[in-house]
Scaffold this motif. Structure first.
Motif, PDB file in Angstrom:
ATOM      1  N   ASN A 153       0.825  -1.209   0.000  1.00  0.00           N
ATOM      2  CA  ASN A 153       0.000   0.000   0.000  1.00  0.00           C
ATOM      3  C   ASN A 153       0.858   1.258   0.000  1.00  0.00           C
ATOM      4  OD1 ASN A 153      -2.564  -1.081  -0.109  1.00  0.00           O
ATOM      5  ND2 ASN A 153      -2.692  -1.315   2.098  1.00  0.00           N
TER       6      ASN A 153
ATOM      7  N   GLU B  94       3.212   1.412  -3.866  1.00  0.00           N
ATOM      8  CA  GLU B  94       2.551   1.746  -5.126  1.00  0.00           C
ATOM      9  C   GLU B  94       2.342   3.241  -5.314  1.00  0.00           C
ATOM     10  OE1 GLU B  94      -0.948  -0.561  -5.472  1.00  0.00           O
ATOM     11  OE2 GLU B  94       0.138  -2.427  -5.825  1.00  0.00           O
ATOM     12  N   PRO B  95       1.773   3.983  -4.362  1.00  0.00           N
ATOM     13  CA  PRO B  95       1.595   5.424  -4.574  1.00  0.00           C
ATOM     14  C   PRO B  95       2.917   6.188  -4.598  1.00  0.00           C
ATOM     15  CG  PRO B  95       0.270   4.701  -2.720  1.00  0.00           C
ATOM     16  CD  PRO B  95       1.083   3.543  -3.169  1.00  0.00           C
TER      17      PRO B  95
ATOM     18  N   SER C  55      -1.341   8.208 -10.661  1.00  0.00           N
ATOM     19  CA  SER C  55      -2.316   7.216 -11.134  1.00  0.00           C
ATOM     20  C   SER C  55      -2.765   6.256 -10.036  1.00  0.00           C
ATOM     21  CB  SER C  55      -1.740   6.427 -12.307  1.00  0.00           C
ATOM     22  OG  SER C  55      -0.638   5.670 -11.897  1.00  0.00           O
ATOM     23  N   VAL C  56      -2.003   6.129  -8.968  1.00  0.00           N
ATOM     24  CA  VAL C  56      -2.392   5.248  -7.852  1.00  0.00           C
ATOM     25  C   VAL C  56      -2.700   6.139  -6.662  1.00  0.00           C
ATOM     26  CG1 VAL C  56      -1.675   3.363  -6.350  1.00  0.00           C
ATOM     27  CG2 VAL C  56      -0.866   3.442  -8.710  1.00  0.00           C
ATOM     28  N   ASN C  57      -4.001   6.344  -6.422  1.00  0.00           N
ATOM     29  CA  ASN C  57      -4.420   7.179  -5.308  1.00  0.00           C
ATOM     30  C   ASN C  57      -5.764   6.682  -4.783  1.00  0.00           C
ATOM     31  OD1 ASN C  57      -6.294   8.208  -7.167  1.00  0.00           O
ATOM     32  ND2 ASN C  57      -4.859   9.809  -7.783  1.00  0.00           N
TER      33      ASN C  57
ATOM     34  N   ASN D  16      -8.931   5.569  -7.026  1.00  0.00           N
ATOM     35  CA  ASN D  16      -9.003   4.251  -7.661  1.00  0.00           C
ATOM     36  C   ASN D  16      -9.915   3.311  -6.885  1.00  0.00           C
ATOM     37  OD1 ASN D  16      -7.132   5.216  -9.445  1.00  0.00           O
ATOM     38  ND2 ASN D  16      -5.423   4.093  -8.576  1.00  0.00           N
ATOM     39  N   TYR D  17      -9.896   3.408  -5.556  1.00  0.00           N
ATOM     40  CA  TYR D  17     -10.672   2.512  -4.713  1.00  0.00           C
ATOM     41  C   TYR D  17     -12.040   3.084  -4.365  1.00  0.00           C
ATOM     42  CZ  TYR D  17      -6.164   0.330  -4.388  1.00  0.00           C
ATOM     43  OH  TYR D  17      -4.986  -0.253  -4.710  1.00  0.00           O
TER      44      TYR D  17
END
Length: 104
Positions: free
Chosen positions: A81, A84-85, A91-93, A96-97
């Protein structure tokens, strides 16, 4: 784990019922027996510190709930977790979820 729970329960029961560390201002810390800084000398300050301790514990429980949710929603461990950010923050924040919970 079960053995530890039983042993700690017996020790705490002994302490609360008047064991060597169970005599004092209160059955829960901070009390008279464990007060190396003398914070329980003034009753008004002592009452205020007890309220602050309860609020601190509630805040800690709330943040632990946040840790659990963080692990459950993406289904990954804490290092994944975090990594990735850091590698691709745009793009990974959280968005996304957030889209997973929208009814379709």
């Amino acid at each position: 784990l079960g053995c530890q729970v039983v042993l700690m329960g017996l020790i705490e029961a002994y302490r609360v019922n008047g064991g060597p560390l169970g005599e004092g201002l209160d059955v829960l810390p901070p009390g008279e027996k464990f007060d190396p800084l003398g914070l329980a000398d003034d009753p008004d300050t002592f009452a205020e510190l007890k309220v602050k301790e309860i609020k601190n514990g509630r805040l800690a429980m709330f943040f632990m709930f946040g840790f659990y949710v963080q692990a459950i929603v993406p289904g990954k461990g804490p290092l994944e977790n975090w990594a990735e950010p850091v590698a691709d923050p745009f793009s990974v924040n959280a968005w996304n979820y957030a889209s997973k919970f929208v009814p379709q």
